[in-house]
Design an enzyme around this catalytic site. Sequence first.
Site, PDB file in Angstrom:
ATOM      1  N   SER A 162     101.272 -16.148   1.522  1.00  0.00           N
ATOM      2  CA  SER A 162     100.548 -15.793   0.289  1.00  0.00           C
ATOM      3  C   SER A 162      99.302 -16.663   0.142  1.00  0.00           C
ATOM      4  O   SER A 162      98.853 -16.941  -0.958  1.00  0.00           O
ATOM      5  CB  SER A 162     101.453 -15.942  -0.939  1.00  0.00           C
ATOM      6  OG  SER A 162     101.883 -17.291  -1.052  1.00  0.00           O
ATOM      7  N   GLY A 163      98.759 -17.119   1.291  1.00  0.00           N
ATOM      8  CA  GLY A 163      97.490 -17.856   1.269  1.00  0.00           C
ATOM      9  C   GLY A 163      96.334 -16.868   1.170  1.00  0.00           C
ATOM     10  O   GLY A 163      96.490 -15.744   0.687  1.00  0.00           O
ATOM     11  N   PHE A 164      95.167 -17.278   1.693  1.00  0.00           N
ATOM     12  CA  PHE A 164      93.985 -16.423   1.539  1.00  0.00           C
ATOM     13  C   PHE A 164      94.149 -15.079   2.248  1.00  0.00           C
ATOM     14  O   PHE A 164      93.861 -14.027   1.685  1.00  0.00           O
ATOM     15  CB  PHE A 164      92.750 -17.143   2.082  1.00  0.00           C
ATOM     16  CG  PHE A 164      92.231 -18.184   1.136  1.00  0.00           C
ATOM     17  CD1 PHE A 164      91.591 -17.818  -0.021  1.00  0.00           C
ATOM     18  CD2 PHE A 164      92.393 -19.531   1.400  1.00  0.00           C
ATOM     19  CE1 PHE A 164      91.116 -18.766  -0.910  1.00  0.00           C
ATOM     20  CE2 PHE A 164      91.929 -20.492   0.526  1.00  0.00           C
ATOM     21  CZ  PHE A 164      91.288 -20.113  -0.628  1.00  0.00           C
ATOM     22  N   GLY A 165      94.615 -15.109   3.517  1.00  0.00           N
ATOM     23  CA  GLY A 165      94.741 -13.859   4.271  1.00  0.00           C
ATOM     24  C   GLY A 165      95.750 -12.925   3.629  1.00  0.00           C
ATOM     25  O   GLY A 165      95.478 -11.748   3.377  1.00  0.00           O
ATOM     26  N   VAL A 196     110.025 -17.888   7.061  1.00  0.00           N
ATOM     27  CA  VAL A 196     110.240 -16.909   8.143  1.00  0.00           C
ATOM     28  C   VAL A 196     110.600 -17.671   9.415  1.00  0.00           C
ATOM     29  O   VAL A 196     109.864 -18.564   9.843  1.00  0.00           O
ATOM     30  CB  VAL A 196     108.993 -16.032   8.350  1.00  0.00           C
ATOM     31  CG1 VAL A 196     109.143 -15.179   9.608  1.00  0.00           C
ATOM     32  CG2 VAL A 196     108.776 -15.147   7.127  1.00  0.00           C
ATOM     33  N   GLU A 204      85.275 -35.341   1.922  1.00  0.00           N
ATOM     34  CA  GLU A 204      85.561 -35.169   0.490  1.00  0.00           C
ATOM     35  C   GLU A 204      86.512 -36.252  -0.019  1.00  0.00           C
ATOM     36  O   GLU A 204      86.309 -36.819  -1.096  1.00  0.00           O
ATOM     37  CB  GLU A 204      86.141 -33.770   0.256  1.00  0.00           C
ATOM     38  CG  GLU A 204      85.057 -32.703   0.353  1.00  0.00           C
ATOM     39  CD  GLU A 204      85.584 -31.282   0.549  1.00  0.00           C
ATOM     40  OE1 GLU A 204      84.769 -30.353   0.463  1.00  0.00           O
ATOM     41  OE2 GLU A 204      86.779 -31.085   0.796  1.00  0.00           O
ATOM     42  N   ASP A 212      93.922 -18.516   9.905  1.00  0.00           N
ATOM     43  CA  ASP A 212      93.927 -19.766  10.686  1.00  0.00           C
ATOM     44  C   ASP A 212      94.829 -19.735  11.903  1.00  0.00           C
ATOM     45  O   ASP A 212      94.703 -20.574  12.792  1.00  0.00           O
ATOM     46  CB  ASP A 212      94.405 -20.923   9.783  1.00  0.00           C
ATOM     47  CG  ASP A 212      93.306 -21.450   8.893  1.00  0.00           C
ATOM     48  OD1 ASP A 212      92.219 -20.845   8.876  1.00  0.00           O
ATOM     49  OD2 ASP A 212      93.544 -22.460   8.195  1.00  0.00           O
TER      50      ASP A 212
HETATM   51  C1  LIG Z   1      92.165 -29.592   2.615  1.00  0.00           C
HETATM   52  C2  LIG Z   1      91.520 -28.302   3.080  1.00  0.00           C
HETATM   53  C3  LIG Z   1      90.216 -28.019   2.703  1.00  0.00           C
HETATM   54  C4  LIG Z   1      89.615 -26.835   3.103  1.00  0.00           C
HETATM   55  N1  LIG Z   1      88.339 -26.572   2.691  1.00  0.00           N
HETATM   56  C5  LIG Z   1      87.792 -25.382   3.010  1.00  0.00           C
HETATM   57  C6  LIG Z   1      86.495 -25.033   2.527  1.00  0.00           C
HETATM   58  O1  LIG Z   1      85.859 -25.828   1.825  1.00  0.00           O
HETATM   59  N2  LIG Z   1      85.985 -23.810   2.843  1.00  0.00           N
HETATM   60  C7  LIG Z   1      86.688 -22.922   3.611  1.00  0.00           C
HETATM   61  O2  LIG Z   1      86.213 -21.809   3.847  1.00  0.00           O
HETATM   62  N3  LIG Z   1      87.896 -23.220   4.099  1.00  0.00           N
HETATM   63  C8  LIG Z   1      88.462 -24.422   3.816  1.00  0.00           C
HETATM   64  N4  LIG Z   1      89.709 -24.740   4.287  1.00  0.00           N
HETATM   65  C9  LIG Z   1      90.364 -23.791   5.219  1.00  0.00           C
HETATM   66  C10 LIG Z   1      91.004 -22.649   4.477  1.00  0.00           C
HETATM   67  O3  LIG Z   1      91.766 -23.114   3.393  1.00  0.00           O
HETATM   68  C11 LIG Z   1      91.844 -21.872   5.468  1.00  0.00           C
HETATM   69  O4  LIG Z   1      90.981 -21.383   6.470  1.00  0.00           O
HETATM   70  C12 LIG Z   1      92.565 -20.711   4.809  1.00  0.00           C
HETATM   71  O5  LIG Z   1      93.483 -21.191   3.853  1.00  0.00           O
HETATM   72  C13 LIG Z   1      93.298 -19.891   5.868  1.00  0.00           C
HETATM   73  O6  LIG Z   1      93.985 -18.854   5.238  1.00  0.00           O
HETATM   74  P1  LIG Z   1      95.331 -18.293   5.868  1.00  0.00           P
HETATM   75  O7  LIG Z   1      95.737 -17.134   5.028  1.00  0.00           O
HETATM   76  O8  LIG Z   1      95.162 -18.092   7.318  1.00  0.00           O
HETATM   77  O9  LIG Z   1      96.380 -19.477   5.724  1.00  0.00           O
HETATM   78  P2  LIG Z   1      96.857 -20.264   4.429  1.00  0.00           P
HETATM   79  O10 LIG Z   1      95.923 -20.084   3.302  1.00  0.00           O
HETATM   80  O11 LIG Z   1      97.163 -21.639   4.907  1.00  0.00           O
HETATM   81  O12 LIG Z   1      98.218 -19.535   4.030  1.00  0.00           O
HETATM   82  C14 LIG Z   1      99.348 -19.599   4.847  1.00  0.00           C
HETATM   83  C15 LIG Z   1     100.558 -19.287   3.987  1.00  0.00           C
HETATM   84  O13 LIG Z   1     101.658 -19.040   4.830  1.00  0.00           O
HETATM   85  C16 LIG Z   1     102.807 -19.692   4.338  1.00  0.00           C
HETATM   86  N5  LIG Z   1     103.690 -19.938   5.481  1.00  0.00           N
HETATM   87  C17 LIG Z   1     103.434 -20.629   6.610  1.00  0.00           C
HETATM   88  N6  LIG Z   1     104.466 -20.571   7.456  1.00  0.00           N
HETATM   89  C18 LIG Z   1     105.410 -19.818   6.857  1.00  0.00           C
HETATM   90  C19 LIG Z   1     106.722 -19.390   7.232  1.00  0.00           C
HETATM   91  N7  LIG Z   1     107.273 -19.715   8.429  1.00  0.00           N
HETATM   92  N8  LIG Z   1     107.426 -18.638   6.366  1.00  0.00           N
HETATM   93  C20 LIG Z   1     106.899 -18.293   5.158  1.00  0.00           C
HETATM   94  N9  LIG Z   1     105.666 -18.651   4.754  1.00  0.00           N
HETATM   95  C21 LIG Z   1     104.921 -19.402   5.600  1.00  0.00           C
HETATM   96  C22 LIG Z   1     102.270 -20.964   3.704  1.00  0.00           C
HETATM   97  O14 LIG Z   1     103.153 -21.477   2.723  1.00  0.00           O
HETATM   98  C23 LIG Z   1     100.969 -20.459   3.094  1.00  0.00           C
HETATM   99  O15 LIG Z   1     101.136 -20.004   1.777  1.00  0.00           O
HETATM  100  C24 LIG Z   1      90.329 -25.913   3.914  1.00  0.00           C
HETATM  101  C25 LIG Z   1      91.638 -26.214   4.293  1.00  0.00           C
HETATM  102  C26 LIG Z   1      92.234 -27.396   3.886  1.00  0.00           C
HETATM  103  C27 LIG Z   1      93.654 -27.698   4.296  1.00  0.00           C
END
Ligand SMILES: Cc1cc2nc3c(=O)[nH]c(=O)nc-3n(C[C@H](O)[C@H](O)[C@H](O)COP(=O)(O)OP(=O)(O)OC[C@H]3O[C@@H](n4cnc5c(N)ncnc54)[C@H](O)[C@@H]3O)c2cc1C
Length: 450
Positions: free
Chosen positions: A13-16, A81, A177, A315
């Site tokens: 439930s992150g950004f993607g 998962v 930061e 990511d």
């Molecule tokens: C400290 C920090 C600062 C950042 N600053 C920036 C910025 O300034 N600008 C920018 O563009 N990007 C920034 N990023 C990067 C950005 O946050 C990521 O690129 C983005 O969150 C990726 O989205 P995602 O959906 O791939 O993963 P995420 O947003 O990380 O979501 C992954 C989700 O999957 C869940 N998950 C993982 N494994 C499991 C599992 N096995 N079972 C169930 N759930 C699971 C996690 O709990 C999480 O909710 C930053 C990242 C961090 C950590």
Amino acid sequence: MADQPHRIVIIGSGFGGLFATTALKYARNVQVTIIDRTTSHLFQPLLYQVATGVLSQGEIAPPTREVLRRHKHVAIQVGEVTDIDLENRTVTSEAPFGPDLVTPYDSLIVAAGATQSYFGHDEFAVHAPGLKTIDDALELRARIFGAFEFAERETDPDVRARWLTFVIVGAGATGVEMAGQIAELAHRVLPEQFVNIDTRTARVILLEGGDEVLPSFGGKLSTYAREELERLNVEVHTGVFVTDVDAEGVETNSDDLALRRIGAKTKVWAAGVEASPLAALLAAKSGAEVDRAGRIKVEPDCSLPGHPNVFAIGDMMTLQDLPGVAEVAMQQGVHAARMIRRAIAGKGSRPFYYLDLGSVATIGRYRAIASVGPIKLNGVPGWGVWFGVHLVFMTGFRNRASALAHWGVSFIGRERSERTITLQQAIGPMAARRAALYERQADLDEQSSA
Ligand SMILES: Cc1cc2nc3c(=O)[nH]c(=O)nc-3n(C[C@H](O)[C@H](O)[C@H](O)COP(=O)(O)OP(=O)(O)OC[C@H]3O[C@@H](n4cnc5c(N)ncnc54)[C@H](O)[C@@H]3O)c2cc1C
């Protein structure tokens, strides 16, 4: 059967995951299940502000159920998962309580993100937490504010100096930061609040293995960031690799003898990332490759090779050297949702194209850099762009309003309103030490009576 809903499972439930879910809001005859190990949608770019007392955790991690309350065809499942069966099309999740759940899917979007990488030294994590989750941010917040408290009651000058030394490993956006914020705490927020220590004597040391800070910006913006950090009294050292970390400090490979061993009670690890283990799991099951950071190589439409109904986004994947940033995850979430809708409508898939909207990084109050195509901004204009972007992308009106109030308090005023340390965090380590002592004494008593 024609009227059976198309079952879509979204992991993360992150950004993607969130953007994929919202892009399916008006899809007909679909049933969406979103599975995450946490109960919230985390806005990771502002984690450093929770770690340094500017914002509360609720402001950057609203409950997923609240965010998606108007999405009637979405079920939310809390669980980790642990398996994905690509042949039988099921996802298995576990939770601390209750049974393991096996959820069937017709289409699957995996957006499980990345974790901190210690480059084969996971033992460093105990002494140098990373900053990836709310748990990390609250742990660091307790360590940072706790360090000033313990320095205040310390009588040994060497130990006090170690409490007042903060080492940040890695000068990407998170490291910069954190360093900027800790320096502002020491020099601007805390000086008048302590009696026995001058918080302005605190050392904030930023160590980077590469040649420059914020290498993804490069050139003049990186130089500007370094100069501004130094103006905030951050000691910046590039070309330095950390070789060991323990409770009292870090060791490095620096030629400068003074940097070989740095005494510091508080360390922050912001040096590397590796993909969620689900990337390796999917790669093993689909025959896809993974890169050095453990990210799975996906097809141009973000699907897995040989599995056009399974998408890996954000990511945890690698495609066309795209950076690991929120914008990529959001756009891929929307793209994967669209590809599923096209497949339901009997249409073919299309490749993913990334629209680069630029990037921003903040160094401190009114100091930031922004790069939008050929436009490069720094100082107050850069900070204005940073401010606007973060306000727009925060989830929920209430969170925006409350973050605005907190930013006012912290940036116009000098306060940090969110700096609570729980008794568990402050006393917990002491209680654990005492319990270990009792245990050792009991062992000795037993041995002497035997
Ligand atoms: C400290 C920090 C600062 C950042 N600053 C920036 C910025 O300034 N600008 C920018 O563009 N990007 C920034 N990023 C990067 C950005 O946050 C990521 O690129 C983005 O969150 C990726 O989205 P995602 O959906 O791939 O993963 P995420 O947003 O990380 O979501 C992954 C989700 O999957 C869940 N998950 C993982 N494994 C499991 C599992 N096995 N079972 C169930 N759930 C699971 C996690 O709990 C999480 O909710 C930053 C990242 C961090 C950590």
